[in-house]
Design an enzyme around this catalytic site. Structure first.
Site, PDB file in Angstrom:
ATOM      1  N   ASP A  13      35.804 -26.969  36.365  1.00 24.93           N
ATOM      2  CA  ASP A  13      34.812 -27.452  35.397  1.00 24.93           C
ATOM      3  C   ASP A  13      35.376 -28.493  34.442  1.00 24.93           C
ATOM      4  O   ASP A  13      36.590 -28.726  34.392  1.00 24.93           O
ATOM      5  CB  ASP A  13      34.218 -26.272  34.602  1.00 24.93           C
ATOM      6  N   HIS A  73      31.416 -14.601  32.417  1.00 24.59           N
ATOM      7  CA  HIS A  73      31.232 -15.863  33.158  1.00 24.59           C
ATOM      8  C   HIS A  73      32.444 -16.160  34.033  1.00 24.59           C
ATOM      9  O   HIS A  73      33.559 -15.735  33.732  1.00 24.59           O
ATOM     10  CB  HIS A  73      30.892 -17.040  32.224  1.00 24.59           C
ATOM     11  N   ASN A 127      32.093 -12.682  28.292  1.00 25.84           N
ATOM     12  CA  ASN A 127      30.716 -12.341  28.679  1.00 25.84           C
ATOM     13  C   ASN A 127      30.538 -12.253  30.194  1.00 25.84           C
ATOM     14  O   ASN A 127      29.420 -12.160  30.684  1.00 25.84           O
ATOM     15  CB  ASN A 127      29.740 -13.376  28.098  1.00 25.84           C
ATOM     16  N   GLU A 140      27.361 -19.168  33.366  1.00 28.02           N
ATOM     17  CA  GLU A 140      27.107 -18.257  32.247  1.00 28.02           C
ATOM     18  C   GLU A 140      26.057 -17.212  32.638  1.00 28.02           C
ATOM     19  O   GLU A 140      25.249 -17.451  33.546  1.00 28.02           O
ATOM     20  CB  GLU A 140      26.569 -19.069  31.057  1.00 28.02           C
TER      21      GLU A 140
HETATM   22  C1  F6R Z   1      38.037 -22.515  32.718  1.00 37.13           C
HETATM   23  C2  F6R Z   1      36.967 -21.612  33.112  1.00 37.13           C
HETATM   24  C3  F6R Z   1      36.552 -20.459  32.276  1.00 37.13           C
HETATM   25  C4  F6R Z   1      37.741 -19.622  31.780  1.00 37.13           C
HETATM   26  C5  F6R Z   1      37.255 -18.459  30.918  1.00 37.13           C
HETATM   27  C6  F6R Z   1      38.407 -17.685  30.310  1.00 37.13           C
HETATM   28  O1  F6R Z   1      38.242 -23.523  33.677  1.00 37.13           O
HETATM   29  O2  F6R Z   1      36.387 -21.847  34.129  1.00 37.13           O
HETATM   30  O3  F6R Z   1      35.693 -19.640  33.021  1.00 37.13           O
HETATM   31  O4  F6R Z   1      38.467 -19.141  32.859  1.00 37.13           O
HETATM   32  O5  F6R Z   1      36.436 -18.940  29.882  1.00 37.13           O
HETATM   33  O6  F6R Z   1      39.093 -18.501  29.421  1.00 37.13           O
HETATM   34  P1  F6R Z   1      40.502 -18.070  28.800  1.00 37.13           P
HETATM   35  O7  F6R Z   1      41.460 -18.008  29.930  1.00 37.13           O
HETATM   36  O8  F6R Z   1      40.830 -19.164  27.826  1.00 37.13           O
HETATM   37  O9  F6R Z   1      40.279 -16.745  28.157  1.00 37.13           O
END
Ligand code: F6R
Length: 242
Positions: free
Chosen positions: A67, A138, A136, A143
């Site tokens: 992303d 995702h 959450n 989301e």
């Molecule tokens: C990032 C992504 C997100 C993260 C998730 C956890 O490329 O796709 O889904 O993996 O938000 O983020 P952290 O590792 O910062 O807790």
């Protein structure tokens, strides 16, 4: 689903890096699906160490990231392109031309998304997809919602994600509100998936992922039906697994 429970973040990073190194060593031209965020930072440091010690070679590797924020250029310090260059690509023997991150500044978003999916297809699909998980539930920026998209698409970020990611920005207002993200279909088509999680704040999402009802409201639960998923979670994140 294979679940590996490790002591802490450092062990998670080492075990996760070993799983990726195994794929690289078996298939030197592998396609790696990569993630950003706090979870993979340590894992990327481990991959850098392995590369410097000649344990793994990135010269024929291609990467596709999950992303990118809309509106940030690749030079913006909080863009995911910049994160990847900084935390991994600048320190390993990879050809940068073969590292792909969605373009958050694309004029034609739909075209950018279609081209990203085409690119993954042309490459022959993802051999191993690394994932983190949102508090959450995702995965990538898919989301919680009533419906999920199959391919790469434009998405709005939820309040909870904007809040969680504001730690990297000067204020909540500066966090982009939209992003381009691979869809659930692109993720589910990866041959192998490794999801890493550390810390208590991930506990509920991990418990749902392992044994919750499969629902678009917790996108990570979709992984229950993937044939080759390995979770590497530390004790704190694994606490609520039943
Ligand atoms: C990032 C992504 C997100 C993260 C998730 C956890 O490329 O796709 O889904 O993996 O938000 O983020 P952290 O590792 O910062 O807790």
């Amino acid at each position: 689903m294979k679940i590996i429970i490790v002591k802490d973040y450092d062990e998670m990073s080492k075990v996760g890096a070993d799983l990726i190194a195994e794929v690289i060593n078996k298939k030197p031209e592998a396609i790696l699906g990569l993630a950003t965020g706090s979870s993979p930072e340590g894992l990327y440091s481990e991959l850098i160490k392995k590369n410097k010690n000649n344990e793994i070679d990135f010269s024929n590797i291609t990467t596709v990231n999950l992303d990118e924020y809309v509106g940030l250029s690749g030079e913006h310090p909080q863009s995911y392109r910049c994160f990847m260059n900084d935390k991994l690509f600048n320190h390993i023997n990879i050809d940068k031309e073969r590292t792909f991150v969605p373009n958050g500044l694309a004029k034609d978003i739909e075209e950018e998304c279609n081209n990203y999916d085409k690119k993954i297809e042309e490459l022959g699909g993802i051999d191993i997809q690394l994932l983190g998980i949102g508090n959450n539930g995702h995965i990538a920026f898919n989301e919680p919602a009533k419906e999920l998209s199959y391919g790469t698409h434009l998405t709005g970020l939820t309040e909870s994600t904007i809040k969680a990611n504001s730690r990297f920005f000067a204020s909540m207002d500066e966090v982009p509100k939209t992003a381009l993200t691979m869809g659930i279909g692109s993720i589910m088509r990866a041959k192998k998936i490794v999801l890493i999680a550390s810390g208590e704040s991930k506990g509920e999402a991990i418990a749902q992922l392992v044994s919750g009802k499969i629902t678009t409201e917790v996108p990570a639960t979709m992984l229950q039906v993937h044939p080759d998923v390995t979770l590497v979670v530390d004790e704190a994140a694994a606490k609520l697994i039943k």
